[in-house]
Design an enzyme around this catalytic site. Sequence first.
Site, PDB file in Angstrom:
ATOM      1  N   CYS A 107      71.422  33.683  52.520  1.00 19.00           N
ATOM      2  CA  CYS A 107      71.117  34.497  51.331  1.00 19.00           C
ATOM      3  C   CYS A 107      69.636  34.456  50.971  1.00 19.00           C
ATOM      4  O   CYS A 107      69.014  35.491  50.724  1.00 19.00           O
ATOM      5  CB  CYS A 107      71.986  34.044  50.166  1.00 19.00           C
ATOM      6  SG  CYS A 107      71.752  32.320  49.676  1.00 19.00           S
TER       7      CYS A 107
ATOM      8  N   HIS B 150      73.770  30.665  45.324  1.00 20.15           N
ATOM      9  CA  HIS B 150      73.669  31.951  46.018  1.00 20.15           C
ATOM     10  C   HIS B 150      72.607  32.808  45.340  1.00 20.15           C
ATOM     11  O   HIS B 150      72.307  32.645  44.152  1.00 20.15           O
ATOM     12  CB  HIS B 150      75.028  32.664  45.981  1.00 20.15           C
ATOM     13  CG  HIS B 150      75.098  33.885  46.845  1.00 20.15           C
ATOM     14  ND1 HIS B 150      74.675  33.911  48.157  1.00 20.15           N
ATOM     15  CD2 HIS B 150      75.557  35.139  46.580  1.00 20.15           C
ATOM     16  CE1 HIS B 150      74.877  35.107  48.655  1.00 20.15           C
ATOM     17  NE2 HIS B 150      75.399  35.875  47.718  1.00 20.15           N
TER      18      HIS B 150
ATOM     19  N   GLU C  32      73.513  41.395  49.822  1.00 22.52           N
ATOM     20  CA  GLU C  32      73.625  39.953  49.994  1.00 22.52           C
ATOM     21  C   GLU C  32      73.975  39.590  51.422  1.00 22.52           C
ATOM     22  O   GLU C  32      74.489  40.415  52.190  1.00 22.52           O
ATOM     23  CB  GLU C  32      74.709  39.395  49.063  1.00 22.52           C
ATOM     24  CG  GLU C  32      76.103  39.939  49.366  1.00 22.52           C
ATOM     25  CD  GLU C  32      77.188  39.243  48.561  1.00 22.52           C
ATOM     26  OE1 GLU C  32      76.924  38.160  48.014  1.00 22.52           O
ATOM     27  OE2 GLU C  32      78.312  39.778  48.505  1.00 22.52           O
TER      28      GLU C  32
END
Length: 494
Positions: A406, A455, A467
């Site tokens: 990420c 994240h 993402e």
Amino acid sequence: MKRHTRFGFGHRKFPGGLSRGVRLLIGLGVVGALVGGTPVPAAAVPPPPPNPSDSEIAQAQAQVRAGVGQVSDLIEQVAAADQQLAQLDNEVAIKREAVNKALVDLQNARAAAEVAAGVAAASEQALRDAGTQIELAQKDFDEYARASYTRGTNASTISAYLGAEGPSDVLDRAMVLKLVADSQKSMLDGLQRARTEQANRDSEARKAKQLADEAADRAAALKSAAEQAIAVAQSALQDQEVAKEQIEAARASAQARLDSARSNVVGLQGQREAYIAWDEQRREEEARQAAAEAAAGEAAARVAADEAARQRAADLAAQQPSHTAIDDDAGGYTTGDTKSTPKSRTWGNTRPTGSAAIETVIDRGLSQLGVQYAWGGGDENGPTKGIRDGGVADSYGDFNKVGFDCSGLMIYAFAGIGISLPHYSGYQYTAGKQVPSKDMRRGDMIFWGPNASRHVALYLGDGQMLEAPQSGSRVKISPVRWDGMTPYAVRMVS
């Protein structure tokens, strides 16, 4: 008495006796040299650069907008193709398991058929054995019957009676003979019943074998149908993969055209700015030239005025009876250096700002759609090989995959506008301006977990985000997940 007049002009001395006409010609020559004979030099101005029209720039910008729309549509088509591929993958997996089930059912049915065949064979053998026993018993019974007939109906009874020692012995022997006859008949009847029961069991065994054979045939047919279904599903999957590749090729081509259109806009705008700068320089040079010419005119007027004064002095001197020395210390004349250094201007690439920068970041991130997830992967130049984590990522083999995690995806996206980010979401959380998550806008980074440690994704607007989710997945567009989001988003571009 000889008259002698001396004139001072600069540092040159003219001897007396020059006529008035000669002196006038000399003065006019000086003026002519200042005004017309030697022009005031002008600074060199380069030829004008191209100056694109407003319509050309507007047309180029329209091409960019159209290109962005086309690329966005193709990106959505790629995402839809990915979803279709995932669905087809699931269907293939289900049909593959259906084939496995059919194989197991077929094996079980065949095993049952083999057992039924064995039972039927054993039953047939038992039936044959029972028939053999009945034949032997029937033979014994028949021999007994024949012997009774040959010796007479009561031969055996009379013989038994003749050998008896008394009435009771005769009665005992008669009962024995009756029991023997009854036993033979009973045994024969029992064998007949056993054969009948065995015949029934044999019929049931043959029926069971028939049913087992039919079940095996049905299982074989289901296996064939399952194999055909998986072949169809795999063909559909391959067709979808080809279609996706075609869409991705179209997206790459559209992206190239978009990049070219953007470069064209930048080039036209640069030409416009260069032309404006050139025009400013031209105006400055024209102003300096006009100032220089005006200064030269003023100098010429001063020379003419001085010459007129000298002439008047010469006339007065000619009227004097004695020597008169007239000195003119007017000295030299200068026009003054009116040249100035043109304003310098530095041209070159600068970091884009505003919506252009945001779109660059988003386009750069969207260009990686479909790239596989690799924990620890990704840098400013693109996807890289993942690293070991000693746990979940290792179980997916991320250390042998080339892709993004990420935070690596964020590094790559923002590197397109010259922003360098650390490879850790927690540090990226403090890399820019923090704004409330409810006020986030397109191009902001959004985070999850304590101190943004879990994240990070790129907000695209309209409730969508870009993402790299987790091991086993790929870079994709997802709906924004509000659960667990940090209270702030991070804005890197104002």
